[in-house]
Design a protein around this motif. Structure first.
Motif, short mmCIF file in Angstrom:
data_model
loop_
_atom_site.label_atom_id
_atom_site.label_comp_id
_atom_site.label_asym_id
_atom_site.label_seq_id
_atom_site.Cartn_x
_atom_site.Cartn_y
_atom_site.Cartn_z
N THR A 248 0.64 -1.26 0.03
CA THR A 248 -0.03 -0.18 -0.18
C THR A 248 0.77 1.44 -0.01
O THR A 248 1.88 1.18 0.40
N SER A 249 0.26 2.42 -0.57
CA SER A 249 1.03 3.62 -0.62
C SER A 249 0.71 4.48 0.79
O SER A 249 -0.28 3.98 1.66
N PRO A 250 1.49 5.58 0.88
CA PRO A 250 1.32 6.39 2.30
C PRO A 250 -0.33 6.76 2.44
O PRO A 250 -0.54 6.95 3.44
N TYR A 251 -1.07 6.71 1.25
CA TYR A 251 -2.43 7.10 1.56
C TYR A 251 -3.46 5.98 1.63
O TYR A 251 -4.52 6.18 1.46
N GLY A 252 -2.78 4.84 1.65
CA GLY A 252 -3.59 3.70 1.56
C GLY A 252 -4.08 2.93 0.31
O GLY A 252 -4.76 2.02 0.07
N SER A 253 -3.44 3.51 -1.02
CA SER A 253 -4.06 2.77 -2.08
C SER A 253 -3.23 1.57 -2.43
O SER A 253 -2.08 1.33 -1.89
N ASN A 254 -3.95 0.70 -2.72
CA ASN A 254 -3.55 -0.70 -2.91
C ASN A 254 -2.78 -0.63 -4.32
O ASN A 254 -3.15 -0.55 -5.38
N LEU A 255 -1.51 -1.00 -4.06
CA LEU A 255 -0.50 -1.00 -5.23
C LEU A 255 -0.22 -2.54 -5.85
O LEU A 255 0.18 -2.81 -6.87
N ALA B 148 6.12 -4.23 -8.64
CA ALA B 148 7.32 -3.01 -9.15
C ALA B 148 6.21 -1.94 -9.32
O ALA B 148 4.99 -2.02 -9.96
N PHE B 149 6.52 -0.86 -8.99
CA PHE B 149 5.82 0.50 -9.38
C PHE B 149 6.60 1.71 -9.04
O PHE B 149 7.73 1.59 -8.70
N THR B 150 6.24 2.74 -9.46
CA THR B 150 6.81 4.09 -9.41
C THR B 150 5.95 4.66 -8.59
O THR B 150 4.71 5.02 -8.60
N THR B 151 6.55 5.37 -7.38
CA THR B 151 5.97 6.11 -6.41
C THR B 151 5.35 7.11 -6.96
O THR B 151 5.97 8.09 -7.70
N GLN B 152 4.13 7.65 -6.41
CA GLN B 152 3.26 8.66 -6.86
C GLN B 152 3.47 10.13 -5.86
O GLN B 152 3.04 11.24 -6.14
N SER C 143 5.31 11.12 -1.88
CA SER C 143 6.48 11.00 -0.76
C SER C 143 5.65 10.39 0.70
O SER C 143 4.51 10.73 0.85
N GLY C 144 6.19 9.35 1.10
CA GLY C 144 5.94 8.73 2.49
C GLY C 144 6.53 7.29 2.68
O GLY C 144 7.09 6.73 1.96
N ASN C 145 5.65 6.62 3.64
CA ASN C 145 6.12 5.22 3.92
C ASN C 145 5.18 4.30 2.99
O ASN C 145 3.91 4.50 3.24
N TYR C 146 5.85 3.63 2.37
CA TYR C 146 5.26 2.49 1.53
C TYR C 146 5.20 1.00 2.28
O TYR C 146 6.38 0.69 2.79
N LEU C 147 4.23 0.49 2.50
CA LEU C 147 3.94 -0.79 3.31
C LEU C 147 3.95 -1.90 2.54
O LEU C 147 3.09 -1.98 1.81
N ALA C 148 4.59 -3.06 2.97
CA ALA C 148 4.38 -4.41 2.31
C ALA C 148 4.14 -5.30 3.54
O ALA C 148 4.96 -5.47 4.53
N CYS C 149 3.03 -5.92 3.30
CA CYS C 149 2.66 -6.76 4.40
C CYS C 149 2.50 -8.09 3.96
O CYS C 149 2.00 -8.36 2.73
N PHE C 150 2.56 -9.19 4.73
CA PHE C 150 2.81 -10.59 4.58
C PHE C 150 1.92 -11.41 5.49
O PHE C 150 2.31 -11.15 6.79
N TRP C 151 1.08 -12.24 5.26
CA TRP C 151 0.34 -12.98 6.38
C TRP C 151 0.16 -14.43 5.79
O TRP C 151 -0.16 -14.56 4.52
N ALA C 152 0.11 -15.30 6.72
CA ALA C 152 0.14 -16.93 6.13
C ALA C 152 -1.38 -17.08 5.82
O ALA C 152 -2.47 -16.41 6.30
#
Length: 221
Positions: free
Chosen positions: A79-86, A98-102, A104-113
């Protein structure tokens, strides 16, 4: 002969510049890093990175298991800093996003079983996260533009210098934003202090008037 001499002088120069850039600016140049994650049996494991806008991000992830016959599956969401699903995938053992950031901010990658494919055990993941110049495929660039050797190294140095410049501009912008926020906070605190002082003075004045009126009524003064 003169060209050979220039190339010989340029080669050590490129090496020196490379060493200086790598030594002096490890935190300024956007880079890449492979990390090892342990995803819990229940719950989510997330990683994040603060990235400026217009930066290429490339990441590969792979489930690591001692039992190669049966690999546990997991779900991935970026997800992007504003919560958009990438990026979002379910029931996978490996993949790439892969993506190009739109922004600035914290980009989050989450993994779950996913489900019970992991036998209620933690899942190990290898995540190779690259940003900026590290995300470029220099081999493809070299073949496409037919460059190699010193010229290729100079192209890498040029990309590193551009990355440093962009990051310095980003840091300068962030510093200006933080300075504005700090000045606004200081101004609000100052006004709050003045208002508090004014209220205290007014309350003290009212108490003096009340006590004077009370004592006069009781004919004590």
């Amino acid at each position: 002969m003169m060209m050979t001499s220039q190339m010989q002088r340029g080669f050590p120069t490129a090496l020196v510049l490379s060493a200086l850039l790598l030594f002096l600016s490890p935190g300024i140049i956007p880079g890449g890093e492979a990390i090892w994650l342990n995803v819990p049996a229940t719950g989510t494991k997330c990683v994040s990175e603060e990235i400026q806008s217009n930066v290429v991000v490339l990441a590969d992830y792979l489930v690591i298991s001692e039992d190669h016959s049966v690999l546990p599956t997991l779900s991935v969401k970026v997800t992007s800093p504003y919560g958009s699903n990438l990026y979002h995938q379910e029931n996978v053992t490996h993949g790439q996003f892969a993506f190009t950031t739109q922004e600035s901010g914290n980009y989050l990658a989450c993994f779950w079983a996913e489900g019970h494919s992991h036998g209620n055990k933690d899942i190990s993941i290898n995540l190779d996260w690259k940003t900026g110049i590290s995300a470029k495929d220099w081999d493809s660039i070299a073949k496409k533009e037919k460059i190699e050797g010193v010229e290729l190294e100079l192209r890498k140095l040029e990309g590193a210098v551009e990355a440093i410049h962009e990051n310095l501009l980003y840091l300068k912008t962030r510093e200006a934003e933080m300075r504005i926020v700090s000045e606004k906070t200081n101004s609000r605190v100052a006004w709050l202090s003045i208002m508090s002082l004014g209220i205290c003075i007014a309350a003290s004045g009212l108490q003096i008037v009340y006590l004077k009126h009370y004592f006069q009524k009781k004919k004590l003064i």
